[in-house]
Design a protein around this motif. Structure first.
Motif, PDB file in Angstrom:
ATOM      1  N   ARG A 154       0.840  -1.195   0.000  1.00 12.63           N
ATOM      2  CA  ARG A 154       0.000   0.000   0.000  1.00 12.63           C
ATOM      3  C   ARG A 154       0.871   1.240   0.000  1.00 12.63           C
ATOM      4  O   ARG A 154       1.769   1.399   0.837  1.00 12.63           O
ATOM      5  CB  ARG A 154      -0.896   0.010   1.245  1.00 12.63           C
ATOM      6  N   ILE A 155       0.605   2.154  -0.935  1.00 13.53           N
ATOM      7  CA  ILE A 155       1.271   3.456  -1.005  1.00 13.53           C
ATOM      8  C   ILE A 155       0.182   4.514  -1.151  1.00 13.53           C
ATOM      9  O   ILE A 155      -0.648   4.428  -2.062  1.00 13.53           O
ATOM     10  CB  ILE A 155       2.249   3.535  -2.199  1.00 13.53           C
ATOM     11  N   THR A 156       0.146   5.500  -0.259  1.00 12.70           N
ATOM     12  CA  THR A 156      -0.882   6.533  -0.302  1.00 12.70           C
ATOM     13  C   THR A 156      -0.259   7.915  -0.434  1.00 12.70           C
ATOM     14  O   THR A 156       0.874   8.150  -0.016  1.00 12.70           O
ATOM     15  CB  THR A 156      -1.747   6.496   0.976  1.00 12.70           C
ATOM     16  N   ARG A 157      -1.035   8.807  -1.004  1.00 15.26           N
ATOM     17  CA  ARG A 157      -0.559  10.179  -1.189  1.00 15.26           C
ATOM     18  C   ARG A 157      -0.226  10.839   0.147  1.00 15.26           C
ATOM     19  O   ARG A 157       0.794  11.505   0.290  1.00 15.26           O
ATOM     20  CB  ARG A 157      -1.598  10.998  -1.953  1.00 15.26           C
ATOM     21  N   LEU A 158      -1.105  10.666   1.130  1.00 15.63           N
ATOM     22  CA  LEU A 158      -0.881  11.292   2.436  1.00 15.63           C
ATOM     23  C   LEU A 158       0.460  10.857   3.023  1.00 15.63           C
ATOM     24  O   LEU A 158       1.254  11.695   3.477  1.00 15.63           O
ATOM     25  CB  LEU A 158      -2.007  10.928   3.401  1.00 15.63           C
ATOM     26  N   CYS A 159       0.723   9.553   3.033  1.00 17.74           N
ATOM     27  CA  CYS A 159       1.960   9.065   3.643  1.00 17.74           C
ATOM     28  C   CYS A 159       3.183   9.512   2.856  1.00 17.74           C
ATOM     29  O   CYS A 159       4.235   9.810   3.438  1.00 17.74           O
ATOM     30  CB  CYS A 159       1.913   7.545   3.761  1.00 17.74           C
ATOM     31  N   CYS A 160       3.060   9.564   1.538  1.00 15.95           N
ATOM     32  CA  CYS A 160       4.171  10.068   0.722  1.00 15.95           C
ATOM     33  C   CYS A 160       4.448  11.538   1.015  1.00 15.95           C
ATOM     34  O   CYS A 160       5.604  11.956   1.151  1.00 15.95           O
ATOM     35  CB  CYS A 160       3.865   9.881  -0.765  1.00 15.95           C
ATOM     36  N   GLU A 161       3.391  12.331   1.110  1.00 16.25           N
ATOM     37  CA  GLU A 161       3.558  13.763   1.345  1.00 16.25           C
ATOM     38  C   GLU A 161       4.219  14.042   2.684  1.00 16.25           C
ATOM     39  O   GLU A 161       5.137  14.863   2.781  1.00 16.25           O
ATOM     40  CB  GLU A 161       2.193  14.456   1.271  1.00 16.25           C
ATOM     41  N   ARG A 162       3.764  13.370   3.723  1.00 11.43           N
ATOM     42  CA  ARG A 162       4.296  13.727   5.036  1.00 11.43           C
ATOM     43  C   ARG A 162       5.709  13.188   5.260  1.00 11.43           C
ATOM     44  O   ARG A 162       6.499  13.826   5.950  1.00 11.43           O
ATOM     45  CB  ARG A 162       3.337  13.287   6.142  1.00 11.43           C
ATOM     46  N   ILE A 163       6.076  12.051   4.657  1.00  4.96           N
ATOM     47  CA  ILE A 163       7.456  11.590   4.819  1.00  4.96           C
ATOM     48  C   ILE A 163       8.386  12.449   3.970  1.00  4.96           C
ATOM     49  O   ILE A 163       9.524  12.730   4.373  1.00  4.96           O
ATOM     50  CB  ILE A 163       7.603  10.088   4.475  1.00  4.96           C
ATOM     51  N   ALA A 164       7.907  12.899   2.815  1.00  2.00           N
ATOM     52  CA  ALA A 164       8.720  13.801   2.002  1.00  2.00           C
ATOM     53  C   ALA A 164       8.963  15.114   2.735  1.00  2.00           C
ATOM     54  O   ALA A 164      10.087  15.629   2.770  1.00  2.00           O
ATOM     55  CB  ALA A 164       8.032  14.060   0.664  1.00  2.00           C
ATOM     56  N   LYS A 165       7.922  15.657   3.350  1.00  2.00           N
ATOM     57  CA  LYS A 165       8.078  16.904   4.105  1.00  2.00           C
ATOM     58  C   LYS A 165       9.062  16.713   5.250  1.00  2.00           C
ATOM     59  O   LYS A 165       9.911  17.581   5.506  1.00  2.00           O
ATOM     60  CB  LYS A 165       6.721  17.364   4.637  1.00  2.00           C
ATOM     61  N   SER A 166       8.970  15.581   5.952  1.00  2.00           N
ATOM     62  CA  SER A 166       9.914  15.304   7.045  1.00  2.00           C
ATOM     63  C   SER A 166      11.349  15.301   6.532  1.00  2.00           C
ATOM     64  O   SER A 166      12.258  15.843   7.174  1.00  2.00           O
ATOM     65  CB  SER A 166       9.588  13.950   7.689  1.00  2.00           C
ATOM     66  N   ALA A 167      11.555  14.679   5.370  1.00  2.00           N
ATOM     67  CA  ALA A 167      12.904  14.593   4.807  1.00  2.00           C
ATOM     68  C   ALA A 167      13.433  15.966   4.406  1.00  2.00           C
ATOM     69  O   ALA A 167      14.591  16.305   4.691  1.00  2.00           O
ATOM     70  CB  ALA A 167      12.907  13.652   3.605  1.00  2.00           C
ATOM     71  N   PHE A 168      12.612  16.769   3.760  1.00  2.61           N
ATOM     72  CA  PHE A 168      13.084  18.076   3.312  1.00  2.61           C
ATOM     73  C   PHE A 168      13.319  19.019   4.484  1.00  2.61           C
ATOM     74  O   PHE A 168      14.279  19.809   4.464  1.00  2.61           O
ATOM     75  CB  PHE A 168      12.101  18.677   2.305  1.00  2.61           C
ATOM     76  N   GLU A 169      12.481  18.948   5.497  1.00  7.85           N
ATOM     77  CA  GLU A 169      12.713  19.784   6.673  1.00  7.85           C
ATOM     78  C   GLU A 169      14.011  19.397   7.368  1.00  7.85           C
ATOM     79  O   GLU A 169      14.762  20.259   7.830  1.00  7.85           O
ATOM     80  CB  GLU A 169      11.528  19.669   7.630  1.00  7.85           C
ATOM     81  N   LEU A 170      14.279  18.104   7.434  1.00  6.41           N
ATOM     82  CA  LEU A 170      15.534  17.654   8.031  1.00  6.41           C
ATOM     83  C   LEU A 170      16.723  18.065   7.168  1.00  6.41           C
ATOM     84  O   LEU A 170      17.759  18.503   7.692  1.00  6.41           O
ATOM     85  CB  LEU A 170      15.505  16.137   8.209  1.00  6.41           C
ATOM     86  N   ALA A 171      16.573  17.951   5.868  1.00  6.57           N
ATOM     87  CA  ALA A 171      17.666  18.320   4.957  1.00  6.57           C
ATOM     88  C   ALA A 171      18.036  19.792   5.099  1.00  6.57           C
ATOM     89  O   ALA A 171      19.207  20.168   4.940  1.00  6.57           O
ATOM     90  CB  ALA A 171      17.261  18.016   3.513  1.00  6.57           C
ATOM     91  N   MET A 172      17.055  20.635   5.410  1.00  3.09           N
ATOM     92  CA  MET A 172      17.321  22.066   5.574  1.00  3.09           C
ATOM     93  C   MET A 172      18.231  22.337   6.772  1.00  3.09           C
ATOM     94  O   MET A 172      18.870  23.384   6.836  1.00  3.09           O
ATOM     95  CB  MET A 172      16.001  22.822   5.723  1.00  3.09           C
ATOM     96  N   THR A 173      18.303  21.406   7.710  1.00  2.00           N
ATOM     97  CA  THR A 173      19.189  21.572   8.868  1.00  2.00           C
ATOM     98  C   THR A 173      20.544  20.911   8.632  1.00  2.00           C
ATOM     99  O   THR A 173      21.423  20.990   9.495  1.00  2.00           O
ATOM    100  CB  THR A 173      18.558  20.965  10.134  1.00  2.00           C
TER     101      THR A 173
END
Length: 354
Positions: A154-173
């Protein structure tokens, strides 16, 4: 901070005991006001309560500010009808801890074949190929005949969006570089959507460089030169495998910390398993669990805007680095100490730095 502590199975009680000692030292030095409540899960709970997750445990955890979960014998828990519930899965799903953050880096005095590197794997934690968390009721593996099994992903848009956001926010640090790992050459629809969503989210972070690799090629590239990567984002199973590889490349799986985070709650958890073959021998490396504790303190301090929690997290990470430099560690990473003595060394470093 109200913290629930569950020691786990195998080497869990040993490594959690010294981690609790370290948390007490940090509490005393930084005035954290930690309130630790001890509970059980896994084999001990199964023997005592007939289930690995006793009634009321979830409510206890939900009424706290964070959870420290020791390693569990998850492979042995196969039949939920017999009380054999996977505690790790249970808390990840019921607390919606969708982001599994697993850093890996080398240390000068830890033997490794790799050049220096410092990266982090950001793994989606609540869906993917994991059959025990993909459907509302039951299991997403289907025994069609005695000779045919179908496993659903199972792959859902919601889960993709929030893990991507987590990754980009972490990358900014960090180094502002995100690598998307996928298998879109075969899983064209699901991983195609995952890639597209990661790029969509990335548009809000124009400073971040984005690239992507097929998972099998990524394994080879990381094994060859992990220093080329910084923040890696991927789906559940790929992240599970890849993060074990990166931790081991750093010198030992015992160095791999892990934070399971959601929007309102987080759980620190050792990245490794329960290792029953070395349990009760005072040789287990406690740094994975200690690093996870540091990550939990940092997460809580950031969310609650409590800088002394962030400082405590940094002090623990520094103490671990100093212990590694001084070879005041367990034998798996070049030291001569046991689990308990390693914990005592970290406590001394925290106290002396005050």
């Amino acid at each position: 901070m109200k913290l629930v502590v569950i020691p786990g199975d195998g080497i869990g009680p040993e490594t959690m005991s010294v981690t609790v000692d370290v948390l007490k030292a940090l509490d005393q030095r930084f005035g954290l006001g930690l309130q630790m409540e001890h509970a059980i899960a896994g084999k001990e709970s199964l023997a005592k309560h007939g289930t690995t997750i006793a009634p009321g445990l979830l409510d206890l955890v939900k009424n706290s500010d964070g959870l420290m979960l020791g390693p569990m014998s998850t492979y042995e828990f196969k039949d939920e009808s017999k009380g054999e519930i996977n505690p790790s899965k249970f808390f990840r799903i019921n607390l919606d801890l969708y982001a599994n953050i697993r850093p890996a880096k080398t240390f000068p005095n830890v033997p490794t074949r790799m050049d220096p590197f410092d990266l982090v794997v950001v793994r989606e934690n609540t869906e993917g190929f994991y059959a025990d968390r993909n459907v509302e009721s039951g299991n997403s593996e289907i025994l069609v005949t005695k000779d045919v099994v179908i496993s659903l992903r199972r792959i859902t848009r919601l889960c993709c969006e929030r893990i991507a956001k987590s990754a980009f926010e972490l990358a900014m640090t960090r180094k502002k570089h995100v690598t998307i790992v996928h298998k879109a050459n075969v899983l064209q629809i699901a991983d195609g959507m995952f890639i597209d969503i990661c790029h969509e989210v990335g548009k809000s972070y124009p400073e971040v460089t984005i690239d992507d690799f097929i998972v099998d090629a990524m394994m080879a590239l990381v094994a060859r030169d992990p220093g080329k990567f910084d923040t890696i984002v991927t789906t559940n199973m790929f992240g599970d495998i890849l993060s074990d590889l990166t931790a081991e490349l750093s010198g030992s799986l015992g160095l791999g910390g892990s934070l399971n985070a959601g929007d309102n709650f987080a759980m620190g958890q050792a990245a490794h398993g329960s290792a029953p073959d070395i349990a009760d021998q005072d040789i287990a490396n406690p740094f994975s669990l200690m690093t996870s504790a540091a990550m939990l303190l940092n997460w809580y301090g950031g969310r609650k805007q409590l800088p002394h929690y962030v400082q405590a997290s940094q002090a623990l990470e520094k103490a671990i680095e100093e212990a590694i430099d001084a070879r005041e560690t367990t034998k798996d990473i070049g030291g001569t100490l046991g689990t308990k003595a390693t914990g005592q060394a970290i406590v001394r470093k925290i106290q002396l730095a005050a």
